[in-house]
Each structure stands twice: as C-alpha cells, then as structure tokens.
Design a protein around this motif. Structure first.
Motif, PDB file in Angstrom:
ATOM      1  N   GLY A 187       0.780  -1.355   0.068  1.00 40.83           N
ATOM      2  CA  GLY A 187      -0.030  -0.032  -0.126  1.00 40.83           C
ATOM      3  C   GLY A 187       0.732   1.205   0.032  1.00 40.83           C
ATOM      4  O   GLY A 187       0.602   2.223   0.796  1.00 40.83           O
ATOM      5  N   ALA A 206      -4.626  -3.484  -9.439  1.00 42.31           N
ATOM      6  CA  ALA A 206      -4.306  -2.663  -8.322  1.00 42.31           C
ATOM      7  C   ALA A 206      -5.836  -2.905  -7.633  1.00 42.31           C
ATOM      8  O   ALA A 206      -6.912  -2.736  -8.255  1.00 42.31           O
ATOM      9  N   PHE A 207      -5.855  -3.014  -6.401  1.00 42.06           N
ATOM     10  CA  PHE A 207      -7.078  -3.238  -5.456  1.00 42.06           C
ATOM     11  C   PHE A 207      -7.272  -2.233  -4.701  1.00 42.06           C
ATOM     12  O   PHE A 207      -6.683  -1.696  -4.097  1.00 42.06           O
ATOM     13  N   GLY A 208      -8.615  -1.852  -5.057  1.00 42.31           N
ATOM     14  CA  GLY A 208      -9.211  -0.663  -4.252  1.00 42.31           C
ATOM     15  C   GLY A 208      -8.585   0.444  -4.182  1.00 42.31           C
ATOM     16  O   GLY A 208      -7.944   0.907  -5.083  1.00 42.31           O
ATOM     17  N   ALA A 209      -8.553   1.027  -2.953  1.00 43.38           N
ATOM     18  CA  ALA A 209      -7.971   2.259  -2.830  1.00 43.38           C
ATOM     19  C   ALA A 209      -6.449   2.309  -3.045  1.00 43.38           C
ATOM     20  O   ALA A 209      -5.793   3.471  -3.161  1.00 43.38           O
ATOM     21  N   ALA A 210      -5.782   1.209  -2.940  1.00 46.36           N
ATOM     22  CA  ALA A 210      -4.367   0.992  -3.019  1.00 46.36           C
ATOM     23  C   ALA A 210      -3.973   1.358  -4.563  1.00 46.36           C
ATOM     24  O   ALA A 210      -3.051   1.784  -4.578  1.00 46.36           O
ATOM     25  N   ARG A 219      -4.785   4.062  -5.786  1.00 46.17           N
ATOM     26  CA  ARG A 219      -4.481   5.621  -6.049  1.00 46.17           C
ATOM     27  C   ARG A 219      -2.996   5.806  -5.910  1.00 46.17           C
ATOM     28  O   ARG A 219      -2.401   7.004  -6.007  1.00 46.17           O
ATOM     29  N   CYS A 220      -2.162   4.930  -5.418  1.00 41.36           N
ATOM     30  CA  CYS A 220      -0.695   4.948  -5.539  1.00 41.36           C
ATOM     31  C   CYS A 220      -0.151   5.702  -6.878  1.00 41.36           C
ATOM     32  O   CYS A 220      -0.544   5.154  -7.717  1.00 41.36           O
TER      33      CYS A 220
END
Lengths: 390, 390
Positions: free
Chosen positions: B325, B354-358, B360-361
């Motif tokens: 994350g 990429a999973f979900g809010a991760a 946003r990286c």
C-alpha cells in the motif's frame, strides 16, 4: 487504589513519549525502567517521569519491586501493566454472525457474546453490535466503568482513520461509515479496523508474533487475506489498503474473482471458489463439508482442487516473502482446520518460488478461533487509545 | 570551530535518543527543537541535551537563530546540519564499471570517480574500489580528514550486517565477504549494502521520497529490483532479503529465469530477456540499442516484447502495491530512458490488478544516474553511522 476515568484521561492526554512507555510496559512487561529507556532511546529520567502518573492512576504496578538498599525511591524491579485496570470490547463481524469479547488490557477474555445475523444489512449488524456490547457490559459487572475502548473488525477495505468500510465483499457493503453509526448508538468512540490487520495487532501482543518484529499473518478460508508487521508496526497502507494477498494476480486470467478482477488468488483458492470448482466437476452442488470429506476419501476432483488452491496460496506466500522478507508467516483462517489438504503443495510452491535467504522464513499454522479475531479488534482499540498521544 | 574526529566519536557513542535527534536534523532540517521533540516524542529538555554536543563539535548549527527576547540561551530558531562537517564516500559496483562519489552529509556530490572493470573477479573489483577511494580522498583535499563513512552497493542478496554478498547474479558472486576484504584494504569500516536498498535510503533523504514514509522504488533494466520504505525505515528482511520484485512468479513457467526459478518477472522483463526474445524472433543477435531502435520503428517483434515485459512489470507493481500500500512508486533503473516503450502497458496492467484504494498509489519515473546510486551507498553509510548508538 484505582480510578478508571483518570486512567483513560491520562492515556488520552499522554505525550508521545509517555504513550510509548505505556505501550512498552503493556506489550513487553514485566520490564525494568532501564530496559524501557534502552528500548525507546529515552533517558531513565524521562522514563521515570512517564511512569509516575501511570503508577498513580493504577495502570501500572511495580509491586514486585523491592527498594534498593539506601534508595527506597528508585526500585529497579520490573513494571507490569495492571491487567484489569481497564477493559476493552472487541467485535468481529462475520457475514452470518458477530462475535464479541470483553477483555482486560492484556486481551485476556473476560466474557464472550456471539449472535447470529439474519442479514448483512448495516442496520441489522449495528443492532447486533449494540445488543452484543450491552450484554458484554452487563457481564463485566463491577468492571463495566473501566471500559476504555471498543473495536470492531470487518473483512475488506477499511479506512480506519475515517472509520469507513469502503468495500466489504463478504458483507456486500460499500462506503459504510460504521464508526460514526456505532459511535452514535453506543455513545462512545468506536474503532473500526480491517479484520486481518486487527488480528495481526493481536497476534503481536498475545500470540505467536510476540517478540517478532517482521512477521505476516495469512488467513485462508472464505476470504484470503494477510496482515504485515514491519519495522515496529502493522502495515496500514498509505490509502488504508495493504496485505491484499487474496487479490494478487497469481493465477490464469480465465479465473474471474468476485472482486471483478481476473487471476486473483481468491478466484481459485478461497472456499467459495473451491466449492464451485468441485461442484462443477461433480455436476451438482456440494457443501464445503462434503468436499473436505470427498478429498479425505481421495476423490480426484476434490483432491486436485485443493492441490491447485494450495499451490496458488504457496506461490502467494512466496511472493509476500520475496517482497517483505518476514521471519515468520502464520497461516490462520477457518480453512486451517483442513490444512492437511493444503500443506504438501503449499510448502512445495513456497519452496519453488522463495528467493535466496528469504526462503528461511518459517511457515506455521495457528487455528485462530473467532474469539481470537474479536480479541484482535479489542487489541486494536486499546492500541489506538495508547497511541493517541497529545 | 570544527573537529571531525570528535564529531565521529560523538556519533559512534551517541545514545539512541541523541542519534535520533541527529538523524532528524540531518533529514528534516532546518527544524526547530520543538518540532524535533514533537517528532520523536522526546521532552524539549532531552532534545536540548542531545543538541548541545552536536553544536559543540560543529555537526549542527543554529546560526540562523536569533535569541528570543529575554531568553538569550534558548533560541527557538531552526537547527541545520553543517553539510561539510563530515564527508562520505559511496561506491556503486556494476558488472562493467564502478562509480564512486565523495559527498557531504547531505549527500551533495563533491567529487566523482568512475573506472571500468575488466572482470568481475572479487580481487579486481576490490582493486578498483581501493583505487577509486584513493582518488576521491585526494580530490577531497583539505576535507579528507572529515571522511566518516564508506558505503559500497552491489546488486543481489546482500547480508548487510555481516557485510557478505551472498549471491550476486550480475557479478557472478556467491558468499563474498566484501566488507571484510575492503575494510582490510582501506583500513576503515566499510558498509556493504544491496544497491536498491541503498538507493531507497538515498531517495528518502535527497529524492522524491523526502517526506513520504510509505514508498517503493522499482528499478528496471539489466535486473529488476525494488526497495520498500515502510513505517519509518527501509525494509531489510529478517534474513537480509526483501524487495525481490524481479523474482515474483508472475509469468508462465515456460520462462526460465537466470536464477534457476521459473516464471520470474526478470525472465521476461529484464534487459537480457528482452534481448534474447527479440534476437530469437529475428533469427540473429541484436543489441539492446538496436532493439530499442526497432521498437521505435514499430517492428512488431520488438514492440510486442516490450509490451509483454511492460505488462509483467505493471502486474508486479500492482502486486507490490496490493501487499504494502505505498503512496508512491518511483520507477528507476537504466531502462527508464526508454520508458515510452513500457508506459502504456505497464500502467494498464497496474490499473487492471491494483486493488481498491491501493490503486491511488502514484507511479512516477526518475532517471537515476549511476552517481545517484553511488550517493545512495554514501547515504546508507552515513545512516549506519548515525544509527550506531551506544
């Protein structure tokens, strides 16, 4: 002599150094002032200054200590947390049941309450948590005024800082402000945390992870998740997401995951995927219990499905290990009760893909009960309190 | 007023708190005593106590500060490191060349020395590092007595604590006790570190990673590696191995990696794999320069090979991001100079997995020069000195 309200106020208003000292005593006690100073890089004077108020409100005890000759005011003997100075409630939310525990500061369980869920609607879950908490508070009796923290853990993408369950496939939730909802109902702060991260905190405090800084928990079963503990803390993720081992793209794209992505570990290795594959192979619906039985009777379809799942999980663990290099991987989750069906292929895949010295990482199983998960939620809530600082 | 020997002795003998204070000034200065106290959870008195000797030996300055009215002894103004109070040497070992830099404490480069390697034998590399170091010491002139640390970084599995290069495919080394060899030759401590971890330390100090706690560097080119910065420090791995993104099993087993494993990222996405695939497709040997040119001319074999490599790298970055994350992934390494050939498919694969809010990286590129890698080695050596504690 004991004053719960003063103890809570002290923790909430603690300086960062005082909070560190309390956490050191909580998680490493019995521990001497000298060892705390060494551990935290503080002067002994700073430690003594932080310890004073903790002793005064009864959070910490040095009753084991004997005054040194001629220095009655400076005991060298170890400090321990007074386990029942405060109590905490932890609740683990599952799709079909919630499990709540009341614990002391060391997460020893004082009372348990489980209640089935008829639906996963937010309001019925909140009803259940409210009732569960009330039952636990009743069970605490005279200790009830010492309740300092409530933690709730849920599977999925949880923004702990905002207290929002952004996405929980198992619950069918999107953007549920669970902390606000529960804080309103209970009239006190509630911490909402991802369930595996909460379990990792708990495992670091009361489990196999004690004394190990670099370890991971991998849970297998209905979902596949992981919690990482690195450089002194759980890995939270910059955006609240980390440890999503179930959604690593380690299998072929033909496997569609319930999350909508292709090739995820969960798409072949989670219990629903295993159930679907074996049911398809046999041409009729089977339960996971029946499938486990079939596998134990060497039914080729069931055996092969578990072996494939185990290979993908072992590959995922090697992936986690090659990236983060833990000392220990603890496998938990409900499927651990049938670990014999996974073990050989899981370990073979791990050994095939683990890189160099990272492969020395030990893999152990630990059959976490749902109470352990709830204890993790309680531990997370206590940790938050002991971290607030001023 | 300046005394390098006293400054080095002070750092080597520093308490953990004093070392923390120095590191805070070094990496976050200019910074006030109050902000240091807040950052580290120390009392202001403890900070002031640690700062005194640092000022005295000239490692730190508060010359910017003006006395507060009526409190001439308690300047509130910021502390800064005296950049040239001490100097460091960092050396990056490549298969065909070593690159050395002399830097000040903030890793600003004062002198550079590059020299080609005819072989990768340990003795010829040690010869070259010895000569490089001597040249840099000469170049430092009057600053030479301020040399406080020498760091050397090498690709591969490096046990930093023992100073042993356990395995370096690029150098063809196994269990080389490089730190001992170099310490004997140079007559001073030498830190040996994995090159990507060293770059990550450097990036946290002087690069894009400044102010970001949770970030990763991914290097692409002859090798594919990564460095992770989580919870306040580089991830070292319990057994000295971490960040091995090049050896995640993310492609099909038909691809044999030079490491002996199957399906590794490097087996399709490292420069030698790209060269081999395109050469095979064209039926004759090509250089990477020719292949890049072919790809820019839309040669289908070259284009497809880069796209496949890019997809695998993007999938690997999603894997790293789903597990840890980070806020930021910095792509470096020599292949970044042709990032146009990777970018579309790399980002598409990242977004797919990429999973979900991760997800946003942010993914950025940074063309690290070999000097930057050498600066990373210098930064690691300074960091070690400032971490020794007493």
């Amino acid at each position: 002599m004991h004053d719960a309200a003063a103890a809570i106020a002290l923790l909430e208003g603690a300086s960062a150094a005082a909070a560190d000292v309390f956490r050191a005593i909580l998680t490493r006690g019995p521990i001497s002032r000298i060892d705390i100073a060494r551990l935290l890089g503080l002067s002994q004077a700073a430690v003594t200054k932080a310890v004073g108020p903790l002793l005064e409100v009864g959070l910490v005890s040095d009753e084991l200590s004997l005054p040194r000759d001629g220095q009655p005011g400076r005991p060298a003997n170890p400090l321990m947390v007074v386990a029942d100075a405060l109590v905490s409630i932890g609740v683990k939310v599952n799709a079909d049941e919630i499990v709540g525990v009341a614990t002391d500061l060391t997460t020893s369980v004082l009372a348990v309450d489980r209640r089935p869920l008829k639906t996963t609607s937010v309001s019925s879950v909140a009803d259940a948590i409210e009732a569960c908490t009330a039952t636990l508070v009743d069970a605490l009796g005279p200790l009830a005024p010492r309740l300092c923290a409530v933690g709730v853990s849920v599977s999925g993408d949880v923004d702990t800082h905002r207290g929002v369950v952004r996405e929980s496939a198992i619950m069918g939730w999107t953007d549920v402000p669970l902390a606000t909802i529960l804080t309103d109902r209970l009239g006190r702060d509630v911490l909402v945390e991802n369930d595996v991260r909460a379990l990792t905190v708990g495992e670091h405090w009361f489990g196999v992870g004690v004394g190990t800084d670099l370890f991971a928990i991998v849970t297998i079963g209905r979902g596949i998740g992981s919690g990482l503990h690195i450089n002194g803390d759980v890995v939270e993720g910059a955006y609240g997401v980390a440890g999503e081992i179930g959604h690593l793209p380690l299998t072929s794209p033909e496997h569609l995951c319930p999350c909508g992505r292709r090739g995820c570990v969960e798409a072949v290795a989670a219990t629903p995927a295993i159930v679907a594959a074996v049911s398809r192979g046999h041409g009729h619906d089977l339960t996971i219990g029946e499938i486990v039985e079939l596998a134990h009777e060497r039914d080729p379809i069931a055996v092969h499905t578990f072996e494939h799942a185990a290979t993908v999980i072992g590959t995922a663990i090697a992936t986690l290990v090659n990236l983060t290099g833990p000392q220990l991987v603890i496998i938990g989750g409900e499927a651990v009760s049938n670990f014999d069906l996974f073990e050989t292929h899981l370990r073979a895949a791990f050994e095939e893909h683990a890189f160099g010295a990272a492969g020395r990482c030990e893999i152990v199983t630990r059959p976490h009960t749902f109470e352990d998960w709830a204890r993790g939620a309680a531990a997370s809530a206590i940790r938050r309190l002991a971290e607030k600082g001023a």
